[in-house]
Design a protein around this motif. Structure first.
Motif, PDB file in Angstrom:
ATOM      1  N   LEU A  39      40.703  36.808  39.642  1.00  0.00           N
ATOM      2  CA  LEU A  39      40.133  38.158  39.738  1.00  0.00           C
ATOM      3  C   LEU A  39      41.143  39.206  39.227  1.00  0.00           C
ATOM      4  CD1 LEU A  39      38.607  38.743  43.202  1.00  0.00           C
ATOM      5  CD2 LEU A  39      37.552  39.127  41.067  1.00  0.00           C
ATOM      6  N   THR A  40      42.326  38.714  39.531  1.00  0.00           N
ATOM      7  CA  THR A  40      43.431  39.771  38.677  1.00  0.00           C
ATOM      8  C   THR A  40      44.260  39.047  37.469  1.00  0.00           C
ATOM      9  OG1 THR A  40      45.313  38.755  39.915  1.00  0.00           O
ATOM     10  CG2 THR A  40      44.035  40.459  41.078  1.00  0.00           C
ATOM     11  N   GLY A  41      43.868  37.694  37.331  1.00  0.00           N
ATOM     12  CA  GLY A  41      44.610  37.245  36.319  1.00  0.00           C
ATOM     13  C   GLY A  41      45.932  36.528  36.426  1.00  0.00           C
ATOM     14  N   ALA A  42      46.532  36.927  37.528  1.00  0.00           N
ATOM     15  CA  ALA A  42      47.816  36.704  37.993  1.00  0.00           C
ATOM     16  C   ALA A  42      47.808  34.946  37.815  1.00  0.00           C
ATOM     17  CB  ALA A  42      48.094  36.981  39.277  1.00  0.00           C
ATOM     18  N   GLY A  43      49.084  34.671  37.402  1.00  0.00           N
ATOM     19  CA  GLY A  43      49.341  33.173  37.211  1.00  0.00           C
ATOM     20  C   GLY A  43      48.456  32.335  36.279  1.00  0.00           C
ATOM     21  N   LEU A  44      47.470  32.844  35.512  1.00  0.00           N
ATOM     22  CA  LEU A  44      46.729  31.984  34.623  1.00  0.00           C
ATOM     23  C   LEU A  44      47.448  31.841  33.522  1.00  0.00           C
ATOM     24  CD1 LEU A  44      43.030  33.883  34.390  1.00  0.00           C
ATOM     25  CD2 LEU A  44      43.752  31.520  35.060  1.00  0.00           C
ATOM     26  N   GLY A  76      35.943  36.655  32.375  1.00  0.00           N
ATOM     27  CA  GLY A  76      36.459  37.174  31.362  1.00  0.00           C
ATOM     28  C   GLY A  76      38.238  36.975  31.258  1.00  0.00           C
ATOM     29  N   ASN A  77      38.568  36.909  32.404  1.00  0.00           N
ATOM     30  CA  ASN A  77      39.783  36.674  32.596  1.00  0.00           C
ATOM     31  C   ASN A  77      40.412  35.192  32.085  1.00  0.00           C
ATOM     32  OD1 ASN A  77      40.849  39.103  33.663  1.00  0.00           O
ATOM     33  ND2 ASN A  77      40.601  38.519  35.613  1.00  0.00           N
ATOM     34  N   LEU A  78      39.470  34.152  32.646  1.00  0.00           N
ATOM     35  CA  LEU A  78      39.689  32.937  32.171  1.00  0.00           C
ATOM     36  C   LEU A  78      39.662  32.588  30.621  1.00  0.00           C
ATOM     37  CD1 LEU A  78      40.468  30.116  33.159  1.00  0.00           C
ATOM     38  CD2 LEU A  78      38.347  29.646  33.812  1.00  0.00           C
ATOM     39  N   LEU A  79      38.586  33.105  30.015  1.00  0.00           N
ATOM     40  CA  LEU A  79      38.351  33.239  28.526  1.00  0.00           C
ATOM     41  C   LEU A  79      39.479  33.759  27.755  1.00  0.00           C
ATOM     42  CD1 LEU A  79      34.588  33.520  28.278  1.00  0.00           C
ATOM     43  CD2 LEU A  79      35.547  31.589  27.759  1.00  0.00           C
ATOM     44  N   GLY A  86      45.401  28.366  23.837  1.00  0.00           N
ATOM     45  CA  GLY A  86      45.103  27.626  22.897  1.00  0.00           C
ATOM     46  C   GLY A  86      44.024  26.492  23.432  1.00  0.00           C
ATOM     47  N   VAL A  87      43.522  26.738  24.654  1.00  0.00           N
ATOM     48  CA  VAL A  87      42.510  25.718  25.100  1.00  0.00           C
ATOM     49  C   VAL A  87      41.459  25.374  24.267  1.00  0.00           C
ATOM     50  CG1 VAL A  87      40.944  25.270  27.039  1.00  0.00           C
ATOM     51  CG2 VAL A  87      43.098  26.417  27.702  1.00  0.00           C
ATOM     52  N   ARG A  88      41.071  24.222  24.148  1.00  0.00           N
ATOM     53  CA  ARG A  88      40.110  23.520  23.179  1.00  0.00           C
ATOM     54  C   ARG A  88      38.712  23.420  23.849  1.00  0.00           C
ATOM     55  NH1 ARG A  88      44.913  20.850  21.291  1.00  0.00           N
ATOM     56  NH2 ARG A  88      44.249  18.853  22.154  1.00  0.00           N
ATOM     57  N   HIS A  89      38.712  23.380  25.005  1.00  0.00           N
ATOM     58  CA  HIS A  89      37.294  23.070  25.884  1.00  0.00           C
ATOM     59  C   HIS A  89      37.423  23.816  27.288  1.00  0.00           C
ATOM     60  CE1 HIS A  89      34.601  19.480  27.422  1.00  0.00           C
ATOM     61  NE2 HIS A  89      34.029  20.621  27.286  1.00  0.00           N
ATOM     62  N   GLN A  90      36.333  24.535  27.424  1.00  0.00           N
ATOM     63  CA  GLN A  90      36.193  25.305  28.750  1.00  0.00           C
ATOM     64  C   GLN A  90      34.785  24.768  29.391  1.00  0.00           C
ATOM     65  OE1 GLN A  90      37.416  28.195  30.334  1.00  0.00           O
ATOM     66  NE2 GLN A  90      38.729  29.192  28.856  1.00  0.00           N
ATOM     67  N   VAL A  91      35.200  24.141  30.383  1.00  0.00           N
ATOM     68  CA  VAL A  91      34.069  23.522  31.191  1.00  0.00           C
ATOM     69  C   VAL A  91      33.768  24.356  32.660  1.00  0.00           C
ATOM     70  CG1 VAL A  91      33.123  21.318  32.443  1.00  0.00           C
ATOM     71  CG2 VAL A  91      34.720  21.231  30.441  1.00  0.00           C
TER      72      VAL A  91
END
Length: 246
Positions: A39-44, A76-79, A86-91
């Motif tokens: 939710l905050t993006g912390a640590g991502l 939105g934060n995860l994308l 540089g992640v190549r695949h989101q599941v």
């Protein structure tokens, strides 16, 4: 392969982490307890550093009208973090028929999550699963008292969490689908029938009363929560799962 599992300590996430590690992959189990807050993006950024693939199996804390905001913000934060890393695949893990039940807040929220993933720049895969065997206790509690459990006759095709994990692991370690794949249990039941099977197996003396207005699944019309002809069918039958000690 280095894989980050967001929600890596929950029912599905913890099993997925174990399965992927057993297959020889480097896996980061990311969750609030490890300092990662979607939710905050912390640590991502730290959790996704060097990751080839990220799997999101987190869930909204509520199933009500607040759930769309949860998925809008977290997706939105995860994308964004995935692009930086540089992640190549989101599941993501979603639900069979999720876009066919707009009257349910939570299903609209999960559809939004899918749409945001599709609109992102990273190749993706969506694993849509049917309802988990493990959630039947919660379903039985929605409209129940000491003597009766009221359930609609909504058709469901439930599956074991372990089979969901197996499907997720297969998709996660493969090439991005850029599409959704349905996974489902081997049998279709009316929900009230599932309730009777469950109570009988547990020697619960309560009676299931068919009530087409009871519980969340009363809002579902037709067979939209059952899998289509192209779905991957899991091997575990519900009766066998009920009979297995846990």
């Amino acid at each position: 392969m280095k894989i980050t599992v967001i929600g890596g300590t929950g029912l599905i996430g913890s099993q997925l982490v174990h399965t992927l590690r057993a297959a020889g992959h480097e896996v980061v189990a990311a969750s609030l307890s490890s300092g990662v807050d979607l939710l905050t993006g912390a640590g991502l950024d730290q959790a996704l550093a060097g990751a080839d693939t990220v799997v999101n199996v987190t869930n909204s804390p509520t199933f009500d009208a607040a759930s769309p905001d949860f998925f809008r913000t977290t997706m939105g934060n995860l994308l964004a973090a995935g692009e930086r890393a540089g992640v190549r695949h989101q599941v993501i893990l979603s639900i069979v028929g999720v876009d066919q039940v707009p009257q349910l807040d939570y299903y609209r929220a999960k559809t939004l999550q899918e749409d945001l993933l599709k609109q992102g720049s990273t190749p993706y895969s969506i694993v849509r699963a049917t309802q988990f065997f493990e959630f039947m206790d919660a379903v039985l509690s929605w409209a129940a008292d000491d003597r009766t459990v009221r359930l609609p006759s909504t058709p469901l095709q439930p599956m074991a969490a372990a089979d969901v994990v197996a499907a997720l692991a297969d998709v996660t370690t493969g090439a991005p689908l850029n599409a959704a794949v349905d996974v489902a249990g081997p049998e279709v039941f009316a929900l009230d029938e599932l309730g009777r099977l469950t109570l009988a197996a547990r020697k619960d003396p309560r009676t299931v009363v068919t009530d087409e207005r009871a519980g969340m699944f009363a809002a579902v019309e037709g067979k939209v929560l059952t899998a289509g002809p192209d779905a991957r069918l899991a091997p575990t039958p519900y009766r066998a799962w009920l009979a297995t000690p846990r």
